[in-house]
Motif scaffolding. Structure first.
Motif, PDB file in Angstrom:
ATOM      1  N   THR A  62      46.667  31.121  77.967  1.00 19.97           N
ATOM      2  CA  THR A  62      46.257  29.827  78.522  1.00 19.97           C
ATOM      3  C   THR A  62      47.430  28.915  78.817  1.00 19.97           C
ATOM      4  OG1 THR A  62      46.027  28.736  76.360  1.00 19.97           O
ATOM      5  CG2 THR A  62      44.127  29.969  77.180  1.00 19.97           C
ATOM      6  N   LYS A  63      48.578  29.138  78.143  1.00 17.20           N
ATOM      7  CA  LYS A  63      49.724  28.243  78.363  1.00 17.20           C
ATOM      8  C   LYS A  63      51.016  28.927  77.953  1.00 17.20           C
ATOM      9  CE  LYS A  63      51.338  23.493  77.562  1.00 17.20           C
ATOM     10  NZ  LYS A  63      51.295  23.175  79.012  1.00 17.20           N
ATOM     11  N   TYR A  64      52.075  28.665  78.734  1.00 17.65           N
ATOM     12  CA  TYR A  64      53.420  29.068  78.356  1.00 17.65           C
ATOM     13  C   TYR A  64      54.084  27.914  77.601  1.00 17.65           C
ATOM     14  CZ  TYR A  64      53.636  33.385  81.134  1.00 17.65           C
ATOM     15  OH  TYR A  64      53.450  34.654  81.616  1.00 17.65           O
ATOM     16  N   GLU A 104      54.793  18.913  71.482  1.00 15.02           N
ATOM     17  CA  GLU A 104      53.793  18.235  72.310  1.00 15.02           C
ATOM     18  C   GLU A 104      53.006  19.231  73.159  1.00 15.02           C
ATOM     19  OE1 GLU A 104      55.652  13.899  73.340  1.00 15.02           O
ATOM     20  OE2 GLU A 104      56.745  15.639  74.099  1.00 15.02           O
ATOM     21  N   GLN A 105      53.707  20.213  73.711  1.00 14.02           N
ATOM     22  CA  GLN A 105      53.041  21.226  74.531  1.00 14.02           C
ATOM     23  C   GLN A 105      51.997  21.994  73.724  1.00 14.02           C
ATOM     24  OE1 GLN A 105      56.027  23.763  76.590  1.00 14.02           O
ATOM     25  NE2 GLN A 105      57.473  22.142  76.091  1.00 14.02           N
ATOM     26  N   VAL A 106      52.408  22.442  72.533  1.00 12.95           N
ATOM     27  CA  VAL A 106      51.529  23.297  71.738  1.00 12.95           C
ATOM     28  C   VAL A 106      50.362  22.501  71.148  1.00 12.95           C
ATOM     29  CG1 VAL A 106      51.389  24.814  69.746  1.00 12.95           C
ATOM     30  CG2 VAL A 106      53.408  24.880  71.190  1.00 12.95           C
ATOM     31  N   LEU A 107      50.640  21.340  70.572  1.00 11.00           N
ATOM     32  CA  LEU A 107      49.566  20.560  69.948  1.00 11.00           C
ATOM     33  C   LEU A 107      48.515  20.140  70.973  1.00 11.00           C
ATOM     34  CD1 LEU A 107      51.356  18.256  67.337  1.00 11.00           C
ATOM     35  CD2 LEU A 107      50.320  20.506  67.017  1.00 11.00           C
ATOM     36  N   SER A 108      48.964  19.784  72.178  1.00 13.35           N
ATOM     37  CA  SER A 108      48.027  19.380  73.217  1.00 13.35           C
ATOM     38  C   SER A 108      47.089  20.521  73.596  1.00 13.35           C
ATOM     39  CB  SER A 108      48.804  18.905  74.453  1.00 13.35           C
ATOM     40  OG  SER A 108      47.926  18.614  75.523  1.00 13.35           O
ATOM     41  N   GLU A 109      47.659  21.704  73.826  1.00 14.46           N
ATOM     42  CA  GLU A 109      46.837  22.853  74.219  1.00 14.46           C
ATOM     43  C   GLU A 109      45.961  23.342  73.069  1.00 14.46           C
ATOM     44  OE1 GLU A 109      45.467  25.974  76.849  1.00 14.46           O
ATOM     45  OE2 GLU A 109      46.200  23.902  77.000  1.00 14.46           O
ATOM     46  N   MET A 110      46.518  23.355  71.866  1.00 14.22           N
ATOM     47  CA  MET A 110      45.738  23.800  70.704  1.00 14.22           C
ATOM     48  C   MET A 110      44.560  22.871  70.472  1.00 14.22           C
ATOM     49  SD  MET A 110      47.031  26.579  69.303  1.00 14.22           S
ATOM     50  CE  MET A 110      46.743  26.590  67.538  1.00 14.22           C
ATOM     51  N   SER A 111      44.779  21.572  70.607  1.00 14.40           N
ATOM     52  CA  SER A 111      43.699  20.599  70.419  1.00 14.40           C
ATOM     53  C   SER A 111      42.598  20.811  71.449  1.00 14.40           C
ATOM     54  CB  SER A 111      44.243  19.175  70.514  1.00 14.40           C
ATOM     55  OG  SER A 111      45.158  18.906  69.471  1.00 14.40           O
ATOM     56  N   ARG A 112      43.004  21.081  72.683  1.00 14.44           N
ATOM     57  CA  ARG A 112      42.025  21.316  73.744  1.00 14.44           C
ATOM     58  C   ARG A 112      41.166  22.536  73.436  1.00 14.44           C
ATOM     59  NH1 ARG A 112      40.980  24.526  77.766  1.00 14.44           N
ATOM     60  NH2 ARG A 112      42.814  25.827  77.403  1.00 14.44           N
ATOM     61  N   ILE A 113      41.815  23.634  73.043  1.00 11.41           N
ATOM     62  CA  ILE A 113      41.085  24.877  72.774  1.00 11.41           C
ATOM     63  C   ILE A 113      40.161  24.721  71.565  1.00 11.41           C
ATOM     64  CG2 ILE A 113      41.311  27.302  72.133  1.00 11.41           C
ATOM     65  CD1 ILE A 113      44.010  27.312  73.608  1.00 11.41           C
ATOM     66  N   ILE A 114      40.687  24.134  70.498  1.00 14.58           N
ATOM     67  CA  ILE A 114      39.885  23.973  69.279  1.00 14.58           C
ATOM     68  C   ILE A 114      38.678  23.086  69.545  1.00 14.58           C
ATOM     69  CG2 ILE A 114      39.888  23.020  66.936  1.00 14.58           C
ATOM     70  CD1 ILE A 114      42.857  23.881  66.761  1.00 14.58           C
ATOM     71  N   ASN A 115      38.874  22.001  70.277  1.00 13.32           N
ATOM     72  CA  ASN A 115      37.756  21.103  70.587  1.00 13.32           C
ATOM     73  C   ASN A 115      36.698  21.795  71.444  1.00 13.32           C
ATOM     74  OD1 ASN A 115      38.716  18.860  69.171  1.00 13.32           O
ATOM     75  ND2 ASN A 115      39.974  18.189  70.883  1.00 13.32           N
ATOM     76  N   ASP A 116      37.144  22.697  72.335  1.00 18.47           N
ATOM     77  CA  ASP A 116      36.202  23.426  73.191  1.00 18.47           C
ATOM     78  C   ASP A 116      35.419  24.475  72.407  1.00 18.47           C
ATOM     79  OD1 ASP A 116      36.928  21.981  75.389  1.00 18.47           O
ATOM     80  OD2 ASP A 116      38.233  23.526  76.256  1.00 18.47           O
TER      81      ASP A 116
END
Length: 378
Positions: free
Chosen positions: A73-75, A172-184
């Motif tokens: 989902t993200k690099y 910032e990159q990882v926490l943002s994407e991880m938060s998005r995935i976990i919330n979904d």
């Protein structure tokens, strides 16, 4: 059973002898880390040096892992605030989630973050920054007693405005994407967070695991770190806090690998003074400490010292535990084509390039550290 394999009981009775299912999982996550090296452009003469050679949709296919069951989902890119003449942000890993089919096989939705080890000049420099600094990742709870190696912290939190890939920090990159995935995915079913890395990458994986748990962004989803050839990351305070937060760490270690004994050659968790190991001593905060449970391997190759730290050698011994060491060495070093630039070759090229710059003030210090490690026989 997946929770036990992921360390819910700290792998009690799973390591000696090594549980076959756990062995498979360690190898599986090790291959995800190996993919970082295979996909990264490690040709130092290339304009795309330290970048990923493939797009997210095709990366697993290009490295021979088309059927791995995960979707990227993200690099992830990282840099450091060290001021040396080198390229800014470098591709350091990726975030992936298990597909529906793989989720059914695993028994849970797995969120995977994979980090490679040291490649660039800045990363080598960060490895030599062995001073401890307060992590202070939670602004509402600074915890000054929780300290981590400053070089790893710099790689995790630094930004580089001159690079389009590192205008946001690795964190910032990882926490943002991880938060998005976990919330979904949260409340849709059982989930796991798996963080895997080799060498420096294992340090970033552990920092991320601590960060997620400290901020509560994992919503109590279990966090497991698979560390391959990882160094110490923080002090005893960091170790205790990770344990309090429930971050599970399985350290796969070659007993002959010097990287796993650094930093903290003298001041570490093994320090014993007059038998008062349970007493908080004045210098306790300055002691480095490994986090988690250790799975010890044992391999060595005199003619190729870098072999003791090679991820493929780690995975080779796990895949073929009853094979003779000679067979593993042959598979590891002679199985690559001349065109393929692997991690070991690239890493030593980078280090040799750095060592030729005698005018840099850290040059002698780095050489002395190397001599010290050699003289200690570790």
């Amino acid at each position: 059973m997946w929770k036990e394999i992921q360390g819910s009981k700290n792998w009690h009775d799973r390591l000696e002898p090594l549980c076959p299912l756990l062995r498979e999982e360690i190898i599986r996550y090790g291959e995800f880390v190996s993919a970082c090296y295979k996909a990264c452009d490690l040709d130092t003469s290339s304009k795309r040096y330290s970048s990923c050679k493939h797009g997210k949709k095709n990366m697993f296919k290009e490295v021979g892992m088309e059927d791995c069951g995960y979707i990227i989902t993200k690099y992830i890119y990282a840099t450091t605030d060290i001021s040396i003449p080198a390229k800014g942000g470098a591709w350091i890993g990726y975030i992936a989630v298990s597909s529906d089919k793989e989720t059914k096989r695993l028994g849970r939705k797995d969120i995977l973050v994979s980090f490679r080890g040291t490649v660039t000049s800045r990363e080598w420099m960060a490895n030599f920054m062995s001073s401890l600094s307060p992590a202070r990742l939670d602004p509402n709870n600074p915890l000054p007693e929780v300290q981590v190696e400053s070089g790893f912290l710099s790689l995790y939190t630094s930004v580089d405005s001159s690079s389009k890939f590192s205008q946001k920090s690795c964190r910032e990159q990882v926490l943002s994407e991880m938060s998005r995935i976990i919330n979904d995915e949260y409340k849709k079913g059982e989930m796991s967070i798996t963080l895997a890395g080799h060498s420096m990458g294992s340090s970033l994986a552990l920092l991320l695991g601590y960060d997620l748990a400290e901020l509560g962004l994992n919503y109590e989803v279990p966090i497991t770190v698979y560390s391959f050839g990882g160094p110490r990351v923080g002090n005893i305070g960091f170790k205790k806090r990770c344990e309090e937060l429930g971050v599970k760490v399985l350290r796969v270690v070659n007993v002959n690998d010097p990287v796993t004994k650094l930093p903290g050659v003298f001041l570490n968790e093994n320090l014993r003074v007059f038998g008062y190991e349970n007493i908080e001593l004045p210098w306790s905060r300055a002691c480095y400490a490994h986090v988690g449970v250790e799975l010890a391997l044992n391999f060595f190759k005199m003619k190729n010292p870098a072999f003791v730290h090679d991820l493929e050698a780690y995975l080779g011994l796990l895949k073929f535990p009853k094979k003779k060491e000679k067979v593993i060495k042959k598979k590891t070093f002679r199985g690559r084509t001349a065109k393929e630039d692997n991690f070991v070759g690239s890493a030593w090229k980078s280090l040799l390039t750095l060592q030729n710059i005698d005018s840099w003030p850290w040059h002698d210090a780095a050489r002395q550290v190397g001599n010290l490690v050699q003289s200690l026989g570790i």
